[in-house]
Scaffold this active site. Structure first.
Site, PDB file in Angstrom:
ATOM      1  N   SER A   1      38.666  26.890  40.797  1.00 36.59           N
ATOM      2  CA  SER A   1      38.135  27.120  42.136  1.00 36.59           C
ATOM      3  C   SER A   1      36.744  27.758  42.090  1.00 36.59           C
ATOM      4  O   SER A   1      35.874  27.259  41.392  1.00 36.59           O
ATOM      5  CB  SER A   1      39.144  27.963  42.907  1.00 36.59           C
TER       6      SER A   1
ATOM      7  N   LYS B   1      33.493  26.745  39.615  1.00 40.52           N
ATOM      8  CA  LYS B   1      32.060  26.576  39.875  1.00 40.52           C
ATOM      9  C   LYS B   1      31.290  27.380  38.817  1.00 40.52           C
ATOM     10  O   LYS B   1      30.296  26.923  38.250  1.00 40.52           O
ATOM     11  CB  LYS B   1      31.695  27.090  41.278  1.00 40.52           C
TER      12      LYS B   1
ATOM     13  N   TRP C   1      40.197  19.822  50.681  1.00 42.48           N
ATOM     14  CA  TRP C   1      39.074  20.742  50.937  1.00 42.48           C
ATOM     15  C   TRP C   1      38.051  20.645  49.799  1.00 42.48           C
ATOM     16  O   TRP C   1      36.857  20.744  49.994  1.00 42.48           O
ATOM     17  CB  TRP C   1      39.641  22.160  51.071  1.00 42.48           C
TER      18      TRP C   1
ATOM     19  N   HIS D   1      46.065  23.413  45.669  1.00 46.25           N
ATOM     20  CA  HIS D   1      44.973  24.150  45.052  1.00 46.25           C
ATOM     21  C   HIS D   1      45.517  25.278  44.161  1.00 46.25           C
ATOM     22  O   HIS D   1      45.941  26.319  44.666  1.00 46.25           O
ATOM     23  CB  HIS D   1      44.128  24.720  46.199  1.00 46.25           C
TER      24      HIS D   1
HETATM   25  C1  GTR Z   1      37.877  28.696  49.180  1.00 43.08           C
HETATM   26  C2  GTR Z   1      36.487  28.174  49.086  1.00 43.08           C
HETATM   27  C3  GTR Z   1      36.395  27.188  47.976  1.00 43.08           C
HETATM   28  C4  GTR Z   1      37.137  27.633  46.721  1.00 43.08           C
HETATM   29  C5  GTR Z   1      38.296  28.558  46.978  1.00 43.08           C
HETATM   30  C6  GTR Z   1      38.722  29.474  45.858  1.00 43.08           C
HETATM   31  O1  GTR Z   1      38.082  29.503  50.259  1.00 43.08           O
HETATM   32  O2  GTR Z   1      36.160  27.579  50.294  1.00 43.08           O
HETATM   33  O3  GTR Z   1      35.050  26.869  47.720  1.00 43.08           O
HETATM   34  O4  GTR Z   1      36.293  28.099  45.753  1.00 43.08           O
HETATM   35  O5  GTR Z   1      38.080  29.405  48.017  1.00 43.08           O
HETATM   36  O6  GTR Z   1      37.915  30.009  45.107  1.00 43.08           O
HETATM   37  O7  GTR Z   1      39.937  29.702  45.794  1.00 43.08           O
END
Ligand code: GTR
Length: 434
Positions: A271, A275, A362, A412
């Site tokens: 997540s 990045k 997302w 996720h």
């Molecule tokens: C979310 C965000 C994403 C992702 C995620 C995370 O809220 O919008 O870009 O990185 O968090 O880090 O769990």
């Protein structure tokens, strides 16, 4: 040219029953919940990706030499200027490592555990990051190792009572964790990693900078931002840049550890930390393999598709993640001189693995696949097989070339499936050296 290819790809994806497609009911449900967000492939606007092999001045990159001497440096510079920002310092000259725990009989004799404090400016009362390391005792040393940041603190990674309880950030404050917080984070299957012959090293991302908009008064920002002069620059590092910097500092330590093979360090992240792992791997060529899990917008997913989370949305929710210049591109993704396929291309020819999840729209799974695919010409130019897939693979059917990709069932998260496939990928590339 690339645009035509993207169109063909989109068609191919539509007409390819065996390839992954998002669940239409999920698309409908998410679209109803967030009408301002594109979840429906049919609503993706036309877009043009910058060609990885054409320089900003129009020069065609026809040789590896041109890539290394001209195109790669200008792409790196563009990501620093427009997106992640630049770190004011590389390895701080005064940085010191303190190994404050070493147990060669950890986890019932299966592992060697080390805890190392990285004193960024050499001072015990200055900023520091604690690295928790487990190494398999039954593997040939020095061992290859997975390096990743964690979200909740090292003590949360495993119930091992010897893990130091270091304060973590909660609601803007540093708070000492309780015994009950041990082992609460299931995202790193330590024993399974060890059983496959890998070590694992992890640090709490909040040790570098905390994850809230007011973070610039804390962590390494507070320590090093004076190097920018009186004011932060519009291209000064954001939190993702700082986390990536922290990963490189962890690698500085690993290079000094005789039990670790620093030439076989896999940097992985989930997540927002995916990045960071991509950005770390893009900048720091010492990382042998780079893995991004569900990294989405600002990670592996193409921004210009505007699918799922967009530049405007991410800057609004997380104004501290990127440099100030990136705010210009909210709802103006077409003006971005880069897109995320170029971030992946910066890692070439080193192996890179991109992992998506079926329900994580997302993060735009197709946008992650298309970015991996659009990095392929650079991998090919540098003599590798790139990504051996032309269309999105089916669910739970990984593709593994020098670029690898999978989309798994579920939402996720960094799951055991993601770890197993990441280790398959590392096995494949470390074959003969492991
Ligand atoms: C979310 C965000 C994403 C992702 C995620 C995370 O809220 O919008 O870009 O990185 O968090 O880090 O769990």
């Amino acid at each position: 040219m690339l645009w035509v290819w993207v169109m063909v790809m989109a068609q191919a994806v539509k007409g390819e029953p065996s390839g992954w497609q998002p669940n239409p009911e999920l698309v409908k449900r998410l679209s109803e919940r967030r009408p301002d967000v594109i979840y429906d492939e049919a609503k993706v606007p036309p877009y043009t990706l910058p060609d990885p092999l054409i320089c900003f001045d129009g020069t065609k990159v026809t040789t590896p030499q041109l890539w290394w001497q001209k195109r790669r440096p200008e792409i790196l510079e563009a990501f620093r200027t427009h997106m992640y920002g630049r770190a004011p310092i590389a390895k701080p000259p005064g940085m010191r490592f303190e190994i404050f725990d070493l147990d060669r009989n950890a986890l019932n004799g299966r592992a060697t555990r080390k805890q190392v404090r990285l004193l960024f400016v050499g001072k015990p009362d200055g900023p520091s990051m604690d690295l928790l390391i487990y190494l398999p005792n039954d593997a040939q040393q020095p061992v290859p190792i997975f390096l990743l940041l964690n979200f909740f603190g090292n003590h949360a990674v495993h119930p091992d009572p010897a893990i130091h309880l270091k304060p973590v950030w909660l609601a803007g404050q540093l708070v000492a964790p309780t015994e009950r917080a041990r082992g609460r984070d299931p995202s790193i299957p330590v024993e399974k990693i060890l059983a496959r012959g890998y070590g694992v090293a992890t640090a709490y991302y909040g040790d570098i900078v905390p994850d809230f908009p007011d973070c610039f008064r804390h962590g390494v920002f507070a320590t090093f931002d004076h190097l920018f002069g009186e004011k932060r620059w519009p291209d000064a590092w954001g939190a993702i840049g700082a986390w990536a910097w922290g990963l490189s500092r962890a690698l500085d330590y690993l290079e000094t550890d005789p039990d670790v093979d620093a030439k076989r360090v896999v940097v992985l992240g989930h997540s927002r930390l995916g990045k960071a792992s991509l950005w770390a791997g893009a900048q720091d060529e010492r990382f042998a393999i780079v893995i991004s899990n569900n990294s989405g917008c600002g990670g592996a997913a193409l921004s210009k598709r505007k699918f799922g989370e967009t530049v405007a949305l991410i800057n609004r929710a997380f104004p501290h993640w990127f440099c100030d210049n990136f705010k210009r591109y909210g709802d103006r993704e077409e003006e971005l001189p880069v897109d995320q396929h170029l971030l992946i291309a910066l890692i070439a020819p080193r192996p890179v693995y991109i992992a998506s999840a079926d329900e994580d729209l997302w993060a735009d799974p197709l946008g992650e696949f298309l970015a991996a695919k659009a990095a392929d010409p650079v991998y090919k130019l540098l003599g590798t097989d790139g990504l051996p897939a032309t269309t999105m693979p089916p669910l739970n059917k990984p593709v593994m070339g020098t670029i690898g990709y999978h989309i798994r069932s579920g939402g996720h998260a960094l799951t055991e499936y993601d770890w197993e496939r990441s280790m398959d990928f590392a096995d494949k590339h470390f074959k003969g050296t492991k």
